[in-house]
Design an enzyme around this catalytic site. Structure first.
Site, mmCIF file in Angstrom:
data_model
loop_
_atom_site.group_PDB
_atom_site.id
_atom_site.type_symbol
_atom_site.label_atom_id
_atom_site.label_comp_id
_atom_site.label_asym_id
_atom_site.label_seq_id
_atom_site.Cartn_x
_atom_site.Cartn_y
_atom_site.Cartn_z
ATOM 1 N N ARG A 1 11.196 -26.874 -25.846
ATOM 2 C CA ARG A 1 10.010 -26.017 -25.898
ATOM 3 C C ARG A 1 9.677 -25.583 -24.474
ATOM 4 O O ARG A 1 10.139 -26.189 -23.505
ATOM 5 C CB ARG A 1 8.832 -26.784 -26.511
ATOM 6 N N GLY B 1 11.600 -26.857 -32.138
ATOM 7 C CA GLY B 1 11.933 -28.199 -32.619
ATOM 8 C C GLY B 1 13.231 -28.170 -33.402
ATOM 9 O O GLY B 1 13.762 -27.102 -33.705
ATOM 10 N N ASN C 1 8.508 -19.237 -35.050
ATOM 11 C CA ASN C 1 7.668 -18.093 -34.671
ATOM 12 C C ASN C 1 7.565 -17.911 -33.152
ATOM 13 O O ASN C 1 7.592 -16.783 -32.663
ATOM 14 C CB ASN C 1 6.281 -18.169 -35.330
ATOM 15 N N MET D 1 5.278 -33.011 -42.144
ATOM 16 C CA MET D 1 5.101 -32.007 -41.088
ATOM 17 C C MET D 1 4.629 -30.663 -41.602
ATOM 18 O O MET D 1 4.676 -30.383 -42.803
ATOM 19 C CB MET D 1 6.406 -31.826 -40.337
ATOM 20 N N GLU E 1 0.420 -32.587 -42.043
ATOM 21 C CA GLU E 1 -0.057 -33.033 -40.726
ATOM 22 C C GLU E 1 -1.229 -32.208 -40.185
ATOM 23 O O GLU E 1 -2.048 -32.699 -39.428
ATOM 24 C CB GLU E 1 1.089 -33.057 -39.700
ATOM 25 N N ASP F 1 8.886 -25.730 -41.250
ATOM 26 C CA ASP F 1 7.517 -25.420 -41.694
ATOM 27 C C ASP F 1 7.460 -24.242 -42.666
ATOM 28 O O ASP F 1 6.471 -24.067 -43.365
ATOM 29 C CB ASP F 1 6.629 -25.085 -40.485
ATOM 30 N N TYR G 1 10.039 -37.083 -38.171
ATOM 31 C CA TYR G 1 11.282 -36.619 -37.528
ATOM 32 C C TYR G 1 12.510 -36.832 -38.416
ATOM 33 O O TYR G 1 13.530 -36.185 -38.225
ATOM 34 C CB TYR G 1 11.454 -37.270 -36.151
HETATM 35 N N1 LIG Z 1 4.528 -15.564 -27.267
HETATM 36 C C1 LIG Z 1 5.668 -15.948 -26.706
HETATM 37 N N2 LIG Z 1 6.332 -15.133 -25.863
HETATM 38 C C2 LIG Z 1 7.489 -15.514 -25.289
HETATM 39 N N3 LIG Z 1 8.074 -16.707 -25.509
HETATM 40 C C3 LIG Z 1 7.468 -17.566 -26.341
HETATM 41 C C4 LIG Z 1 6.236 -17.234 -26.982
HETATM 42 N N4 LIG Z 1 5.876 -18.293 -27.752
HETATM 43 C C5 LIG Z 1 6.823 -19.222 -27.595
HETATM 44 N N5 LIG Z 1 7.785 -18.799 -26.759
HETATM 45 C C6 LIG Z 1 8.970 -19.538 -26.353
HETATM 46 O O1 LIG Z 1 9.763 -19.785 -27.509
HETATM 47 C C7 LIG Z 1 10.327 -21.084 -27.461
HETATM 48 C C8 LIG Z 1 10.073 -21.799 -28.756
HETATM 49 O O2 LIG Z 1 8.691 -21.774 -29.121
HETATM 50 P P1 LIG Z 1 8.006 -22.981 -29.916
HETATM 51 O O3 LIG Z 1 8.154 -24.231 -29.131
HETATM 52 O O4 LIG Z 1 6.657 -22.550 -30.295
HETATM 53 O O5 LIG Z 1 8.939 -23.185 -31.177
HETATM 54 P P2 LIG Z 1 9.199 -22.309 -32.463
HETATM 55 O O6 LIG Z 1 10.218 -21.283 -32.181
HETATM 56 O O7 LIG Z 1 7.899 -21.815 -32.990
HETATM 57 O O8 LIG Z 1 9.854 -23.378 -33.429
HETATM 58 P P3 LIG Z 1 9.162 -24.560 -34.232
HETATM 59 O O9 LIG Z 1 9.091 -24.098 -35.640
HETATM 60 O O10 LIG Z 1 10.066 -25.700 -34.081
HETATM 61 O O11 LIG Z 1 7.817 -24.809 -33.646
HETATM 62 C C9 LIG Z 1 9.729 -21.792 -26.270
HETATM 63 O O12 LIG Z 1 10.734 -21.911 -25.275
HETATM 64 C C10 LIG Z 1 8.586 -20.917 -25.830
HETATM 65 O O13 LIG Z 1 8.430 -20.896 -24.435
HETATM 66 O O1 LIG Z 2 9.156 -31.468 -31.900
HETATM 67 P P1 LIG Z 2 7.739 -31.669 -31.597
HETATM 68 O O2 LIG Z 2 7.414 -31.060 -30.283
HETATM 69 O O3 LIG Z 2 7.279 -33.064 -31.747
HETATM 70 O O4 LIG Z 2 6.915 -30.783 -32.622
HETATM 71 C C1 LIG Z 2 6.573 -31.122 -33.916
HETATM 72 C C2 LIG Z 2 6.294 -29.854 -34.689
HETATM 73 O O5 LIG Z 2 7.502 -29.162 -34.879
HETATM 74 C C3 LIG Z 2 7.687 -28.881 -36.251
HETATM 75 O O6 LIG Z 2 8.562 -29.851 -36.761
HETATM 76 C C4 LIG Z 2 8.320 -27.526 -36.438
HETATM 77 O O7 LIG Z 2 7.476 -26.543 -35.997
HETATM 78 C C5 LIG Z 2 6.290 -29.011 -36.850
HETATM 79 O O8 LIG Z 2 6.312 -29.309 -38.215
HETATM 80 C C6 LIG Z 2 5.683 -30.084 -36.013
HETATM 81 O O9 LIG Z 2 4.289 -29.932 -35.956
HETATM 82 MG MG LIG Z 3 6.276 -22.565 -34.073
#
Ligand SMILES: Nc1ncnc2c1ncn2[C@@H]1O[C@H](COP(=O)(O)OP(=O)(O)OP(=O)(O)O)[C@@H](O)[C@H]1O
Ligand SMILES: O=P(O)(O)OC[C@H]1O[C@](O)(CO)[C@@H](O)[C@@H]1O
Ligand SMILES: [Mg+2]
Length: 535
Positions: free
Chosen positions: A245, A181, A271, A344, A400, A301, A458
């Site tokens: 994502r 995100g 993560n 969030m 949330e 987060d 957002y």
């Molecule tokens: N276990 C995993 N192994 C490989 N790729 C992953 C894994 N988990 C998530 N990804 C990839 O990492 C990207 C980002 O993951 P995710 O949407 O969970 O956001 P995030 O990095 O955790 O950030 P946010 O804090 O915004 O949620 C995605 O393109 C997803 O496909």
């Molecule tokens: O961007 P999206 O897919 O609506 O996801 C929202 C999530 O992304 C975050 O902003 C970051 O992980 C969370 O706080 C929230 O749950």
């Molecule tokens: Mg995440």
């Protein structure tokens, strides 16, 4: 001293304390349902809370006089940084990243040799991860390794430029990708990565559009980046490169990295992204590719373990408290006003807790790490009734994920089981749920209540980074490049205990960091709001 119970692949001590591993750190503060009980093999009765240290390779017996040494050896192994020299026999070369020469007042160049300038970080430099000596496992927020809460040094690698590098800047192709995100500061990091790469002498820098998707979706072209192009991108929020994502499989990403001849990949994300970066790093190693994969931890987060904070968090808190302030003004100005703000945090309550603390206007803060009941004698609704009676208005801040993470607290809302493209659970709307419950409650008791619900979700992450995040982004972005040139891969550039360090990505991806409900910060929040236990 109580003896330790040995468990396979982890440690278990005989008092209710935590052990130092990424998993422990995740579990820290969420004892009730996350931690498994260690059962005595003889009596089959629980002897302690037992946490599996996922990446720990040793078993600790605290009666063994050398247990500390064993712990530290294991720690050093786990926090050792993977390097491309682990698989390649490469000769280092002197860095091209110069610490600018100062001039004397006469305008002559200072003749001090560069070596004497103390500007480079030595590979053996370390920073201490923990600085508090807890004298008892019952000390607030205590993180103990053994039942006596002994002091054990836990060192991590210091970040920064090295005198020797493992890439020829002229030959390097570097790529940047932003995933997950949005988060304030993404553009600041992109900008600093580009600036620092250019300072080393790299000319071939590209941005991968829209997260990992940019590696495989036809029609998404990589974007050439330069200082000129990114000069002002920090003035706006969002990501200059775009985010997404979900996306391709790791093998497809690495196929693309190979086809594009990328030598350094800078991955900005939370993560999930870090798990992705680690998988890419592993796959590159398997294929014996000389590629440095360096992550930079972003997420509003603040749920990545081991580090002080992720970039974007500070800004999100600052924005969130504006929403709380509006809720306060609305509530204060209405007859029996109730301001309700949802903030969030996919699985942790850091934004809600910090925004409640910083605003000072919140009467009730609800986070996923702490169980609460809405109904009943000790429920939130009863407390709101009292607040309306006693002071005429009140403000509620709810995270949330509050009431929705079953392993942390009693679940109030059932989730559909639906997930987003990355596999993250899609949460129900606790804010709307609470708004309805409050309305029904006050109607039921025949008391007027004017509820104003604010959902700034957002808005808190689409803004540009504040000053403190901008500085954090600057340092993390620069250090990411220094890390890649130093030949590290599978690392993340972060801040631990106020010092800038590199951690192996493996150590930060096991599970999200959560608010420690036994820690001082949560207690400070409770002191500030004055709320009781809602159970
Ligand atoms: N276990 C995993 N192994 C490989 N790729 C992953 C894994 N988990 C998530 N990804 C990839 O990492 C990207 C980002 O993951 P995710 O949407 O969970 O956001 P995030 O990095 O955790 O950030 P946010 O804090 O915004 O949620 C995605 O393109 C997803 O496909
Ligand atoms: O961007 P999206 O897919 O609506 O996801 C929202 C999530 O992304 C975050 O902003 C970051 O992980 C969370 O706080 C929230 O749950
Ligand atoms: Mg995440």
């Amino acid at each position: 001293m109580a003896a330790a119970v040995k468990t396979s692949g982890g440690f278990c001590n005989t008092q209710q304390q935590w052990l130092h591993s990424t998993r422990d750190l995740f579990l820290h503060g969420s004892t009730r349902s996350n931690a498994k009980e260690c059962k005595s093999k003889k009596t089959k009765k629980p002897t302690s809370l037992c946490v599996k240290a996922t990446s720990a390779k040793v078993e600790l017996d605290f009666n063994d006089p050398s247990w500390k040494q064993k712990f530290q050896e294991d720690w050093d192994n786990r926090f050792n940084l993977p390097r491309i020299t682990d698989i390649y026999d490469l000769k280092p070369r002197p860095t091209t990243f110069s610490l600018k020469k100062q001039r004397t007042p006469t305008g002559d160049e200072d003749s001090t040799p560069m070596d004497m300038w103390n500007g480079y970080v030595n590979n053996d430099d370390r920073a201490l991860m923990k600085v508090i000596k807890y004298s008892s496992p019952t000390s607030a927020g205590a993180e103990c390794i053994d039942p006596d809460c002994s002091w054990v040094e836990q060192w991590v690698h210091r970040a920064g430029p090295r005198k020797d590098i493992y890439y020829e800047p002229n030959e390097v192709k570097a790529a940047i990708v932003t995933c997950g995100g949005l988060c304030p500061g993404l553009n600041d990091v992109i900008r600093q990565v580009v600036f620092t790469l250019e300072t080393y002498g790299v000319k071939n820098i590209v941005g991968i559009p829209f997260g990992f998707r940019g590696f495989f979706e036809k029609g998404l072209k990589e974007m050439p980046l330069s200082r000129n192009l990114v000069e002002n991108i920090n003035l706006a929020g969002g990501s200059f490169l775009g985010v997404s994502r979900g996306g391709p499989k790791t093998s497809e990403i690495v196929d693309s990295i190979q086809a594009r001849r990328i030598d350094m990949l800078f991955v900005l994300g939370g993560n999930g992204t870090h798990a992705g970066a680690n998988a890419i790093h592993d796959e590159c190693r398997k294929r014996k590719l000389k590629v440095s994969v360096v992550a930079v931890p972003k997420t509003i987060d603040n749920d990545i373990p081991l580090m002080d904070k992720t970039f974007g968090f500070d800004t999100a808190v600052e924005e969130a408290q504006r929403a709380i302030n509006s809720a306060y003004i609305e509530a204060r100005s209405a007859y029996h006003g109730i301001g309700l703000v949802k903030l969030m945090g996919r699985s942790s309550g850091f934004i809600a807790m910090h925004a409640s603390l910083s605003s000072g206007q919140v009467d009730v803060c609800l986070i996923p790490e702490v169980s609460f009941a809405l109904d009943g004698e000790y429920g939130v609704l009863q407390h709101l009734e009292q607040l309306i009676k006693n002071k005429g208005f009140c403000v509620v801040c709810v995270a949330e994920a509050a009431g929705q993470v079953s392993e942390l607290s009693v679940e109030l809302l059932q989730n559909s089981g639906a997930t987003d493209a990355s596999g993250n659970a899609i949460l129900s709307d606790i804010g709307v749920h609470m708004q309805q419950k409050i309305k029904t409650h006050f109607k039921g008791i025949g008391v007027h209540a004017d509820i104003k619900y604010i959902d700034p979700t957002y808005m808190v992450r689409a803004c540009r980074a504040n000053a403190s995040d901008a500085i954090l982004c600057t340092v993390l972005g620069q250090n990411a490049v220094h890390g890649a040139f130093a030949g590290f891969s599978g690392i993340t550039s972060c801040i631990c205990n106020t010092h800038y360090v590199y951690l192996p990505v493996t150590q930060v991806i096991t599970a999200p960091k959560r608010v420690n409900h036994k820690g001082r910060m949560w207690h400070r929040c409770l002191t500030s709001t004055g709320q009781p236990d809602f159970r």
